[in-house]
Design an enzyme around this catalytic site. Structure first.
Site, PDB file in Angstrom:
ATOM      1  N   GLU A   1       0.808  -1.211   0.000  1.00  0.00           N
ATOM      2  CA  GLU A   1       0.000   0.000   0.000  1.00  0.00           C
ATOM      3  C   GLU A   1       0.842   1.262   0.000  1.00  0.00           C
ATOM      4  O   GLU A   1       1.887   1.311   0.628  1.00  0.00           O
ATOM      5  CB  GLU A   1      -0.872   0.005   1.251  1.00  0.00           C
ATOM      6  CG  GLU A   1      -1.522  -1.337   1.425  1.00  0.00           C
ATOM      7  CD  GLU A   1      -2.722  -1.297   2.326  1.00  0.00           C
ATOM      8  OE1 GLU A   1      -3.290  -2.358   2.538  1.00  0.00           O
ATOM      9  OE2 GLU A   1      -3.090  -0.218   2.788  1.00  0.00           O
TER      10      GLU A   1
ATOM     11  N   CYS B   1      -2.949  -1.361  15.534  1.00  0.00           N
ATOM     12  CA  CYS B   1      -2.598  -1.145  14.121  1.00  0.00           C
ATOM     13  C   CYS B   1      -3.154  -2.260  13.233  1.00  0.00           C
ATOM     14  O   CYS B   1      -2.903  -3.442  13.483  1.00  0.00           O
ATOM     15  CB  CYS B   1      -1.085  -1.063  13.982  1.00  0.00           C
ATOM     16  SG  CYS B   1      -0.531  -0.920  12.278  1.00  0.00           S
TER      17      CYS B   1
ATOM     18  N   CYS C   1       1.556  -4.442  16.697  1.00  0.00           N
ATOM     19  CA  CYS C   1       1.084  -3.438  17.663  1.00  0.00           C
ATOM     20  C   CYS C   1      -0.434  -3.551  17.748  1.00  0.00           C
ATOM     21  O   CYS C   1      -1.116  -3.746  16.731  1.00  0.00           O
ATOM     22  CB  CYS C   1       1.496  -2.037  17.237  1.00  0.00           C
ATOM     23  SG  CYS C   1       3.293  -1.858  17.143  1.00  0.00           S
TER      24      CYS C   1
ATOM     25  N   CYS D   1       3.512  -6.564   8.402  1.00  0.00           N
ATOM     26  CA  CYS D   1       4.413  -6.110   9.463  1.00  0.00           C
ATOM     27  C   CYS D   1       4.463  -7.150  10.573  1.00  0.00           C
ATOM     28  O   CYS D   1       3.428  -7.672  10.964  1.00  0.00           O
ATOM     29  CB  CYS D   1       3.924  -4.779  10.036  1.00  0.00           C
ATOM     30  SG  CYS D   1       5.049  -4.081  11.258  1.00  0.00           S
TER      31      CYS D   1
ATOM     32  N   CYS E   1      -3.408   6.339   8.896  1.00  0.00           N
ATOM     33  CA  CYS E   1      -2.445   5.485   9.592  1.00  0.00           C
ATOM     34  C   CYS E   1      -3.169   4.374  10.325  1.00  0.00           C
ATOM     35  O   CYS E   1      -4.190   4.599  10.958  1.00  0.00           O
ATOM     36  CB  CYS E   1      -1.685   6.280  10.636  1.00  0.00           C
ATOM     37  SG  CYS E   1      -0.390   7.238   9.941  1.00  0.00           S
TER      38      CYS E   1
ATOM     39  N   CYS F   1       2.991   8.443   1.567  1.00  0.00           N
ATOM     40  CA  CYS F   1       3.206   7.556   2.700  1.00  0.00           C
ATOM     41  C   CYS F   1       3.560   6.196   2.104  1.00  0.00           C
ATOM     42  O   CYS F   1       2.746   5.586   1.408  1.00  0.00           O
ATOM     43  CB  CYS F   1       1.917   7.501   3.513  1.00  0.00           C
ATOM     44  SG  CYS F   1       1.996   6.383   4.900  1.00  0.00           S
TER      45      CYS F   1
HETATM   46  N1  SAH Z   1       6.364   0.782  12.031  1.00  0.00           N
HETATM   47  C1  SAH Z   1       6.561   2.196  11.988  1.00  0.00           C
HETATM   48  C2  SAH Z   1       5.840   2.923  10.856  1.00  0.00           C
HETATM   49  C3  SAH Z   1       4.447   2.488  10.484  1.00  0.00           C
HETATM   50  S1  SAH Z   1       3.038   3.125  11.296  1.00  0.00           S
HETATM   51  C4  SAH Z   1       6.162   2.799  13.326  1.00  0.00           C
HETATM   52  O1  SAH Z   1       5.648   2.072  14.168  1.00  0.00           O
HETATM   53  O2  SAH Z   1       6.424   3.971  13.552  1.00  0.00           O
HETATM   54  C5  SAH Z   1       3.113   4.877  11.255  1.00  0.00           C
HETATM   55  C6  SAH Z   1       2.460   5.501  12.496  1.00  0.00           C
HETATM   56  O3  SAH Z   1       1.039   5.254  12.530  1.00  0.00           O
HETATM   57  C7  SAH Z   1       3.020   4.931  13.798  1.00  0.00           C
HETATM   58  O4  SAH Z   1       3.260   5.948  14.722  1.00  0.00           O
HETATM   59  C8  SAH Z   1       1.873   4.042  14.234  1.00  0.00           C
HETATM   60  O5  SAH Z   1       1.930   3.751  15.587  1.00  0.00           O
HETATM   61  C9  SAH Z   1       0.666   4.857  13.825  1.00  0.00           C
HETATM   62  N2  SAH Z   1      -0.589   4.105  13.845  1.00  0.00           N
HETATM   63  C10 SAH Z   1      -0.758   2.768  13.660  1.00  0.00           C
HETATM   64  N3  SAH Z   1      -2.053   2.432  13.801  1.00  0.00           N
HETATM   65  C11 SAH Z   1      -2.722   3.566  14.091  1.00  0.00           C
HETATM   66  C12 SAH Z   1      -4.096   3.867  14.333  1.00  0.00           C
HETATM   67  N4  SAH Z   1      -5.031   2.940  14.313  1.00  0.00           N
HETATM   68  N5  SAH Z   1      -4.413   5.148  14.593  1.00  0.00           N
HETATM   69  C13 SAH Z   1      -3.464   6.122  14.586  1.00  0.00           C
HETATM   70  N6  SAH Z   1      -2.169   5.905  14.345  1.00  0.00           N
HETATM   71  C14 SAH Z   1      -1.784   4.640  14.109  1.00  0.00           C
END
Ligand code: SAH
Length: 355
Positions: free
Chosen positions: A96, A123, A120, A116, A335, A109
């Site tokens: 994506e 996410c 988390c 991944c 995100c 982006c």
């Molecule tokens: N793996 C990297 C980059 C990918 S995610 C990282 O963790 O930084 C990019 C950003 O989006 C990260 O800060 C992540 O925590 C955030 N993110 C992921 N899921 C999200 C959600 N549901 N709402 C808001 N931000 C989110």
């Protein structure tokens, strides 16, 4: 010979010097290297046969040479003009990328991995498992694809799509260099975002890039962080912050901390105060990200008032802070939402074909 090394060489991601060597190895004069470079990075050539300045016989003889471009598998546009792309790679996997236009800027982006492995809790990408690392050229391709589709130069790139950039550090660093020298985007306009991998922040620092560097902190203490980010169990908040300090020392660049706000979980005044304690004396900027709901978990986005209260506590302590509202929510492009039924369907189709 090793099976893997028989894979055709891909041209995208190569520097002018490398392309010149390649063209000379094909028996062509060196100046055609420059032509190839321009056609790949400026004109977006997808096949060598399109490069009309090359002699016809040569074009035909190398027509099958892989350039390394993906195909747009799906694109959706949100009311705010954000466009989300699903790109099909050479092996059929889908990745994506998102194009986010703002005033005169166009931010892309990009993903650094297919899926991944970090898992988390908040996410969507993390819920979908991990397929593989992307090659540098597959990252550069995402930027070129969005640039071509918008018909506008890309001004900024954020590594905030699928994947964890620091577990694919070599390809990410090489993509940064190509985006900078070949696509022409200033390093400071490139942002690498990481959840923090032990030893890798220091390693990134040693590359001495001038990129913007962001760390997804998301919690004000170790226990809370472990509940949100499984990998934090092997990496204490203290060690993470210590590595960030080293990064600042090595690169002379400040670190941005990203902090997702989850209602009732990590957004209370006591969390803000705890965060302030950790960041005291740190050259930093905090980016607060109100949670974008995903279907797999039932966290809530905090109220505006709660967000402002959290922000206010940081400001009072002279910590630079901003709130980042994601764009493209309606196109499922925000995100953490970078995973849609469309993609799951195609991935399923692919596994069926492989079975
Ligand atoms: N793996 C990297 C980059 C990918 S995610 C990282 O963790 O930084 C990019 C950003 O989006 C990260 O800060 C992540 O925590 C955030 N993110 C992921 N899921 C999200 C959600 N549901 N709402 C808001 N931000 C989110």
């Amino acid at each position: 010979m090793n099976q893997l090394s028989t894979k055709p060489e891909v041209l995208l991601g190569k520097s002018l010097e490398e392309l010149t060597s390649w063209i000379e190895a094909q028996g062509q004069p060196a100046y055609r290297g420059k032509q190839l470079y321009q056609w790949l990075y400026q004109k977006g050539a997808r096949s060598l046969n399109e490069i009309t300045v090359f002699p016809k016989t040569f074009r035909e003889s190398v027509a099958q040479q892989a350039i390394g471009r993906s195909q747009i598998h799906y694109c959706s546009t949100a009311p705010d003009e954000t466009r989300k792309y699903l790109l099909k790679l050479h092996d059929g996997l889908i990745v994506e990328a998102v194009g986010i236009p703002t005033d005169k800027r166009l931010t892309v982006c990009v993903s650094s991995q297919v899926g991944c492995p970090m898992a988390c809790d908040f996410c969507a990408t993390g819920k979908g498992g991990f397929e593989r690392n992307l090659k540098a050229y597959e990252i550069v391709d995402q930027v070129l694809t969005v640039q071509e589709d918008f018909g506008q130069r890309v001004s900024n790139v954020v590594f905030m799509g699928m994947g964890e950039p620091l577990i694919n550090i070599e390809e990410v660093v090489s993509a940064v260099k190509s985006l900078n020298s070949d696509v022409g985007i200033g390093q400071r306009s490139l942002t690498i975002s990481t959840v923090g991998i032990k030893g890798k922040i220091r390693e990134l620092g040693q590359h001495k890039l001038q990129v913007t560097f962001a760390v997804s902190l998301h919690a004000s203490n170790q226990n809370l962080r472990e509940t949100l980010i499984p990998s934090a169990q092997h990496y204490s908040l203290e060690s993470l912050l210590e590595e960030c300090r080293e990064y600042v020392q090595i690169t002379g660049r400040r670190v941005t901390f990203e902090y997702i706000l989850l209602s009732g979980v990590n957004d209370l005044p006591q969390h803000a105060e705890e965060l302030v304690q950790h960041l005291r004396g740190f050259q930093t900027h905090v980016n607060l990200i109100p949670y974008n709901p995903i279907s797999e978990v039932d966290y809530q986005r905090p109220s505006k008032q709660r967000i402002n209260q959290f922000k206010g506590i940081l400001q009072q302590q002279k910590i630079a802070v901003s709130v980042r509202y994601s764009r493209g929510l309606e196109a499922n492009a925000a995100c953490g939402q970078l995973r849609v039924s469309q993609q799951q369907a195609s991935q399923q189709q692919l596994s069926q074909q492989r079975a």
